[in-house]
Write a protein that holds these residues in place. Structure first.
Motif, PDB file in Angstrom:
ATOM      1  N   ASP A  62      -0.523  11.840   7.344  1.00  0.00           N
ATOM      2  CA  ASP A  62       0.731  12.032   6.610  1.00  0.00           C
ATOM      3  C   ASP A  62       1.734  10.950   6.999  1.00  0.00           C
ATOM      4  OD1 ASP A  62       3.009  12.882   5.361  1.00  0.00           O
ATOM      5  OD2 ASP A  62       2.914  14.941   6.077  1.00  0.00           O
ATOM      6  N   THR A  63       1.725   9.839   6.260  1.00  0.00           N
ATOM      7  CA  THR A  63       2.595   8.717   6.602  1.00  0.00           C
ATOM      8  C   THR A  63       4.066   8.995   6.270  1.00  0.00           C
ATOM      9  OG1 THR A  63       1.835   7.709   4.523  1.00  0.00           O
ATOM     10  CG2 THR A  63       0.863   6.904   6.571  1.00  0.00           C
ATOM     11  N   PHE A  64       4.323   9.938   5.362  1.00  0.00           N
ATOM     12  CA  PHE A  64       5.720  10.352   5.127  1.00  0.00           C
ATOM     13  C   PHE A  64       6.289  10.960   6.410  1.00  0.00           C
ATOM     14  CE2 PHE A  64       9.094  13.259   3.882  1.00  0.00           C
ATOM     15  CZ  PHE A  64       9.813  12.519   2.952  1.00  0.00           C
ATOM     16  N   GLN A  65       5.502  11.814   7.073  1.00  0.00           N
ATOM     17  CA  GLN A  65       5.933  12.422   8.336  1.00  0.00           C
ATOM     18  C   GLN A  65       6.071  11.367   9.423  1.00  0.00           C
ATOM     19  OE1 GLN A  65       6.996  15.563   8.878  1.00  0.00           O
ATOM     20  NE2 GLN A  65       7.552  14.799  10.923  1.00  0.00           N
TER      21      GLN A  65
ATOM     22  N   GLY B 192      12.246   7.846  12.105  1.00  0.00           N
ATOM     23  CA  GLY B 192      13.677   7.887  11.799  1.00  0.00           C
ATOM     24  C   GLY B 192      14.438   8.803  12.738  1.00  0.00           C
ATOM     25  N   GLU B 193      13.877   9.970  13.022  1.00  0.00           N
ATOM     26  CA  GLU B 193      14.534  10.915  13.925  1.00  0.00           C
ATOM     27  C   GLU B 193      14.636  10.352  15.341  1.00  0.00           C
ATOM     28  OE1 GLU B 193      13.279  15.142  11.763  1.00  0.00           O
ATOM     29  OE2 GLU B 193      12.101  14.375  13.437  1.00  0.00           O
TER      30      GLU B 193
ATOM     31  N   ASN C 200       0.837  -1.199   0.000  1.00  0.00           N
ATOM     32  CA  ASN C 200       0.000   0.000   0.000  1.00  0.00           C
ATOM     33  C   ASN C 200       0.872   1.249   0.000  1.00  0.00           C
ATOM     34  OD1 ASN C 200       0.502   0.940   2.842  1.00  0.00           O
ATOM     35  ND2 ASN C 200      -0.379  -1.060   3.318  1.00  0.00           N
ATOM     36  N   GLN C 201       0.241   2.363  -0.319  1.00  0.00           N
ATOM     37  CA  GLN C 201       0.963   3.632  -0.419  1.00  0.00           C
ATOM     38  C   GLN C 201       1.556   4.055   0.920  1.00  0.00           C
ATOM     39  OE1 GLN C 201       1.450   5.290  -3.292  1.00  0.00           O
ATOM     40  NE2 GLN C 201       2.663   6.866  -2.268  1.00  0.00           N
ATOM     41  N   PHE C 202       0.865   3.728   2.025  1.00  0.00           N
ATOM     42  CA  PHE C 202       1.355   4.119   3.345  1.00  0.00           C
ATOM     43  C   PHE C 202       2.770   3.597   3.587  1.00  0.00           C
ATOM     44  CE2 PHE C 202      -3.323   3.889   4.825  1.00  0.00           C
ATOM     45  CZ  PHE C 202      -3.538   5.197   4.404  1.00  0.00           C
ATOM     46  N   PHE C 203       2.999   2.340   3.256  1.00  0.00           N
ATOM     47  CA  PHE C 203       4.290   1.700   3.511  1.00  0.00           C
ATOM     48  C   PHE C 203       5.414   2.426   2.777  1.00  0.00           C
ATOM     49  CE2 PHE C 203       7.399  -1.692   2.390  1.00  0.00           C
ATOM     50  CZ  PHE C 203       7.882  -1.937   3.672  1.00  0.00           C
ATOM     51  N   TYR C 204       5.184   2.763   1.510  1.00  0.00           N
ATOM     52  CA  TYR C 204       6.234   3.411   0.725  1.00  0.00           C
ATOM     53  C   TYR C 204       6.446   4.860   1.152  1.00  0.00           C
ATOM     54  CZ  TYR C 204       5.769  -0.867  -1.864  1.00  0.00           C
ATOM     55  OH  TYR C 204       5.730  -2.198  -2.186  1.00  0.00           O
ATOM     56  N   ASN C 205       5.398   5.508   1.627  1.00  0.00           N
ATOM     57  CA  ASN C 205       5.564   6.850   2.193  1.00  0.00           C
ATOM     58  C   ASN C 205       6.417   6.805   3.451  1.00  0.00           C
ATOM     59  OD1 ASN C 205       4.005   8.029   0.202  1.00  0.00           O
ATOM     60  ND2 ASN C 205       2.160   8.146   1.444  1.00  0.00           N
ATOM     61  N   ILE C 206       6.190   5.798   4.291  1.00  0.00           N
ATOM     62  CA  ILE C 206       6.987   5.640   5.513  1.00  0.00           C
ATOM     63  C   ILE C 206       8.449   5.414   5.163  1.00  0.00           C
ATOM     64  CG2 ILE C 206       7.433   4.083   7.464  1.00  0.00           C
ATOM     65  CD1 ILE C 206       4.369   3.716   7.662  1.00  0.00           C
ATOM     66  N   ILE C 207       8.705   4.558   4.163  1.00  0.00           N
ATOM     67  CA  ILE C 207      10.085   4.318   3.719  1.00  0.00           C
ATOM     68  C   ILE C 207      10.739   5.632   3.279  1.00  0.00           C
ATOM     69  CG2 ILE C 207      11.497   3.258   1.913  1.00  0.00           C
ATOM     70  CD1 ILE C 207       9.613   0.880   1.964  1.00  0.00           C
ATOM     71  N   GLY C 208      10.005   6.409   2.482  1.00  0.00           N
ATOM     72  CA  GLY C 208      10.547   7.688   2.021  1.00  0.00           C
ATOM     73  C   GLY C 208      10.870   8.623   3.166  1.00  0.00           C
TER      74      GLY C 208
END
Length: 355
Positions: A308-311, A317-318, A90-98
């Motif tokens: 916002d799964t990218f955030q 990560g932080e 799903n898109q969520f997973f790839y946003n998290i990776i990014g």
């Protein structure tokens, strides 16, 4: 620092050594050392036997307990349960990776995506990634990080971050699902709806519990009584929600609006309303968690929460990099705020019945 001890015959404690492990496993000390280094010369059966004894005797290899602080693989592990396709297709997973990559790449770290392999002791990530020191830290969904695994990582003093709330001591980042439930419900109330249902999710799911709690809080704050018959538990997909909504919308005392567990549930509710000739939004308001993947493309477009799964990836990560630099810092719990995106599905005043 973790201390490896066992009680002696007088009730005192003694440090567990490689010799103790070798004696308990009935193998040579050199064999134990080779197991610690994951030598290919040692059989998988022997490795499993020795590692089980280490666990039983609460033994943490000094190379794990101290070496991690001074050695770096410059690698981060992102754990995935490949038996659950919904978690990575799903898109969520790839946003998290990014998001994770945007944090660790400038710090010269690589990201390794790894299957958790619960069913294979020798292939388990603790053996492949942690004991072998192939990664400096781990990020994983809370469905992967069980209470037992978190306790083991804490015992090993190994840095990790959970995406999603966990009950064991440890750092995690999540979206404020309770606030989200309140935001959607309050929005419906402001649009003039007063008989608000909640559809989708299972009672044992934390995400459902938090979202439902926010929904109930908003009803209470508006002095609206919650109707238990309007709270429907079902699998959060379009088929189950269609059947649930079909029954609910044909009841004698039916709701005038619905908060949906996700956009798939909302799509099922839309289809049920269409089959019963119930107009959205004049006769039924529909609001959903999750902007992706359907909300903007349905007819009418759905009011939803943007998560916002990218955030989410950035924040995890932080937090992990902070813990890698100093694993003695207190655990942190970070809740991110969702964003309400109003659309036609709840704008009753702008769309009179039949238009």
């Amino acid at each position: 620092m973790v201390t490896n001890t066992v009680p002696d015959y007088e009730g005192k404690t003694m440090k567990v050594t490689i010799s103790d492990i070798a004696k308990a496993a009935n193998v040579a000390k050199s064999t134990v050392s080779k197991v610690l280094n994951d030598s290919p010369k040692i059989s998988q059966e022997t490795k499993h036997k020795v590692r089980e004894i280490m666990k039983q005797m609460n033994y943490t290899p000094s190379s794990i307990a101290t070496g991690l602080a001074r050695q770096s693989s410059c690698n981060i592990g992102l754990l995935v349960d490949m038996s659950k396709e919904s978690e990575f297709l799903n898109q969520f997973f790839y946003n998290i990776i990014g998001g994770i990559e945007s944090v660790i790449a400038p710090l010269k770290y690589e990201l390794t995506i790894s299957n958790v392999q619960h069913s294979s002791p020798e292939g388990h990530f603790l053996n492949r990634l942690v004991f072998s020191k192939r990664v400096d830290g781990i990020i994983a969904n809370n469905s992967v990080l069980t209470e037992e695994l978190c306790e083991e990582l804490n015992r090993l003093e190994f840095p990790y971050i959970s995406i999603g709330e966990i009950m064991t001591p440890g750092s995690w980042v999540d979206f404020d699902n309770e606030a989200g439930g309140s935001m959607l419900t309050s929005h419906l109330i402001k649009q003039g709806y007063s008989k608000i249902a909640f559809i989708g999710g299972q009672q044992q799911e934390k995400i459902y519990t938090h979202r439902l709690s926010g929904y109930l809080q908003a009803l209470q704050q508006a002095d609206l009584a919650d109707q238990q018959q309007w709270i429907i538990n079902c699998k959060a997909d379009e088929h189950e929600s269609y059947l649930a909504a079909l029954e609910l919308l044909q009841s004698e005392d039916r709701p005038d609006s619905v908060v949906c567990m996700n956009s798939y549930v909302a799509f099922g509710v839309l289809q049920a309303a269409k089959s019963l000739d119930i107009h959205v939004p004049s006769q039924l308001g529909i609001a959903a968690f999750d902007e992706y993947p359907l909300s903007r493309y349905t007819t009418p477009p759905l009011t939803s929460l943007n998560i916002d799964t990218f955030q989410l990836g950035v924040s995890s990560g932080e937090l992990l990099m902070q813990r890698i630099r100093n694993n003695n810092i207190p655990s942190r719990h970070l809740l991110l705020e969702p964003e309400l995106i109003p659309r036609e599905s709840t704008m009753r005043s702008q769309f009179p019945a039949g238009t």
